[in-house]
Scaffold this active site. Structure first.
Site, mmCIF file in Angstrom:
data_model
loop_
_atom_site.group_PDB
_atom_site.id
_atom_site.type_symbol
_atom_site.label_atom_id
_atom_site.label_comp_id
_atom_site.label_asym_id
_atom_site.label_seq_id
_atom_site.Cartn_x
_atom_site.Cartn_y
_atom_site.Cartn_z
ATOM 1 N N PRO A 1 0.798 -1.239 0.000
ATOM 2 C CA PRO A 1 0.000 0.000 0.000
ATOM 3 C C PRO A 1 0.829 1.287 0.000
ATOM 4 O O PRO A 1 0.814 2.074 0.943
ATOM 5 C CB PRO A 1 -0.822 -0.143 1.283
ATOM 6 N N CYS A 2 1.508 1.529 -1.102
ATOM 7 C CA CYS A 2 2.352 2.722 -1.208
ATOM 8 C C CYS A 2 1.527 4.010 -1.143
ATOM 9 O O CYS A 2 2.072 5.069 -0.809
ATOM 10 C CB CYS A 2 3.196 2.672 -2.467
ATOM 11 N N HIS A 3 0.225 3.923 -1.404
ATOM 12 C CA HIS A 3 -0.628 5.110 -1.298
ATOM 13 C C HIS A 3 -0.706 5.606 0.140
ATOM 14 O O HIS A 3 -1.060 6.758 0.375
ATOM 15 C CB HIS A 3 -2.024 4.827 -1.851
#
Length: 162
Positions: A120-122
């Site tokens: 989940p780089c967001h």
């Protein structure tokens, strides 16, 4: 949206696009011989659908990291530990991997994350809480954070000319 996998695990996720053709094009970049078969992904497509409906979902799926550097692998692994509905900074990730001054390199590794949502780089923001670049575009990033009910700042205002 689309997924590509290998016998080692998930290789790539393409976030929602404007057409199925656009998804196919992005899925096949650098991966000749891709065939359509949802079987290797188990319930991942269903979990992604549920995630996009706002359900907190866990993604412990195996990933094929054959093309990843050790640094990128470490960054992506640390990023997986950011819980749904929370954010961390690039500096936090750098600390987690034992490279506290490598926050910019962390940003570069996340920019090359082939597993959005699963990694989940967001959820990784600038130290001041502002959004920076995102492979799916800043609007998509905002939507993902809002889906998880995370409020976020827009990009920082431009600084004085240098």
């Amino acid at each position: 949206m689309g997924l590509v996998g290998s016998s080692a695990g998930l290789r790539r996720i393409v976030l929602p696009q404007s057409s199925p053709e656009a998804v196919l094009h992005l899925l096949m970049i650098g991966l000749p011989g891709v065939i359509a078969d949802p079987a290797p992904f188990g319930d991942l497509p269903d979990r992604l659908r549920r995630y996009f409906k706002g359900e907190p979902i866990s993604f412990a799926d195996e990933r094929d990291l054959a093309d990843a550097t050790p640094f990128r692998s470490a960054v992506w692994q640390a990023t997986r530990f950011i819980p749904y509905g929370e954010t961390k900074s690039y500096g936090w990730i750098a600390q987690q991997i034992g490279r506290p001054r490598a926050f910019r390199a962390v940003g570069q590794a996340l920019a090359r994350n082939p597993f959005p949502i699963v990694v989940p780089c967001h959820r990784v923001l600038a130290r001041d809480g502002s959004l920076r670049g995102f492979g799916g575009g800043l609007e998509t990033r905002k939507r993902l954070l809002e889906l998880e009910t995370i409020s976020c700042k827009g990009p920082p205002p431009p600084g004085p000319p240098r």
